[in-house]
Design a protein around this motif. Sequence first.
Motif, PDB file in Angstrom:
ATOM      1  N   ALA A  21       0.832  -1.206   0.000  1.00  0.00           N
ATOM      2  CA  ALA A  21       0.000   0.000   0.000  1.00  0.00           C
ATOM      3  C   ALA A  21       0.866   1.256   0.000  1.00  0.00           C
ATOM      4  CB  ALA A  21      -0.931  -0.004   1.208  1.00  0.00           C
ATOM      5  N   ARG A  22       1.974   1.240   0.740  1.00  0.00           N
ATOM      6  CA  ARG A  22       2.878   2.399   0.750  1.00  0.00           C
ATOM      7  C   ARG A  22       3.498   2.617  -0.626  1.00  0.00           C
ATOM      8  NH1 ARG A  22       4.558   0.183   5.676  1.00  0.00           N
ATOM      9  NH2 ARG A  22       6.442  -0.654   4.692  1.00  0.00           N
ATOM     10  N   ALA A  25       0.850   4.049  -2.970  1.00  0.00           N
ATOM     11  CA  ALA A  25       0.546   5.457  -2.717  1.00  0.00           C
ATOM     12  C   ALA A  25       1.678   6.374  -3.139  1.00  0.00           C
ATOM     13  CB  ALA A  25       0.232   5.658  -1.231  1.00  0.00           C
ATOM     14  N   GLU A  26       2.918   5.932  -2.936  1.00  0.00           N
ATOM     15  CA  GLU A  26       4.070   6.794  -3.188  1.00  0.00           C
ATOM     16  C   GLU A  26       4.546   6.757  -4.638  1.00  0.00           C
ATOM     17  OE1 GLU A  26       6.920   5.394  -0.381  1.00  0.00           O
ATOM     18  OE2 GLU A  26       5.806   6.140   1.374  1.00  0.00           O
ATOM     19  N   GLY A  66      -7.803  -1.281   1.516  1.00  0.00           N
ATOM     20  CA  GLY A  66      -8.057   0.152   1.419  1.00  0.00           C
ATOM     21  C   GLY A  66      -9.531   0.478   1.352  1.00  0.00           C
ATOM     22  N   ASN A 101      -6.400   8.965  -3.170  1.00  0.00           N
ATOM     23  CA  ASN A 101      -5.704   7.678  -3.338  1.00  0.00           C
ATOM     24  C   ASN A 101      -5.766   7.245  -4.801  1.00  0.00           C
ATOM     25  OD1 ASN A 101      -5.429   6.779  -0.266  1.00  0.00           O
ATOM     26  ND2 ASN A 101      -7.510   7.558  -0.566  1.00  0.00           N
ATOM     27  N   LEU A 104      -4.669   3.532  -5.644  1.00  0.00           N
ATOM     28  CA  LEU A 104      -5.662   2.565  -5.180  1.00  0.00           C
ATOM     29  C   LEU A 104      -6.896   2.599  -6.066  1.00  0.00           C
ATOM     30  CD1 LEU A 104      -6.557   0.606  -2.854  1.00  0.00           C
ATOM     31  CD2 LEU A 104      -7.564   2.612  -1.752  1.00  0.00           C
TER      32      LEU A 104
END
Length: 235
Positions: A21-22, A25-26, A66, A101, A104
């Motif tokens: 997930a990190r 997102a990044e 998420g 997001n 996602l």
Amino acid sequence: MESHDVTGADGHRERIVAAAARLLAEEGPDAVSTRAVSAAAGVQPPAIYRLFGDKQGLLDAVVADGFTSYLAGKTAQGPGDDPVEDLRTGWDLHIGLGLANPGLYTLMYGRYRPGAPSPAALAAFDVLAQHIRRIAEAGRLRMPEDRAAALVHAAGCGTTLTLIATPEDRRDPELSSTAREAVIAAITTDAPAATPGPVAAAVTLRAVLPQTDALTAPERGLMREWLDRIADRPR
């Protein structure tokens, strides 16, 4: 050597999903490779395959995690007095999620997989369908529920993906609200009509039919068939 007990597996799963997930997102979806995730989570690549099957299984888990959080916040508010206003709120939350997001959201709605929507996408659509059902029960839906839900879904996803793809400094701040109000105008009436037309009346009666106990199951089935024919007939 990695632990195979339930506690260890759960700990690895949470750590892997959080690391993926990190990265999502990044750096975006393309950065979520098995090698990168295993390094970020501090596990060996075989752990990912053992827990998720493959990369797509991992991505599905990230999306589900998420959207579980998103849907929990969305449904915790409870229904308001005005179902149309609730639909507006739901639209704005949907757009806000996509802009907050984008990685996602793009995984959930922007990558077409024929016949295989993610469980998270199905859950989100079910929440939308519940909004539409409440509008129908209030006598304010001007078209069949399935069509109305599909229209809101298509317009909401298209608007969100368009905004995501547009550089932030070039986004039209009125695009979302304009699209939202156009869709709401297309599917709802301002208030229940004193004498609704046959389509609107059939849509409303079909929505509340499960609440009646005056009919037997076969009779409800027959009534549903008649209402379907009226509600779905082109005007």
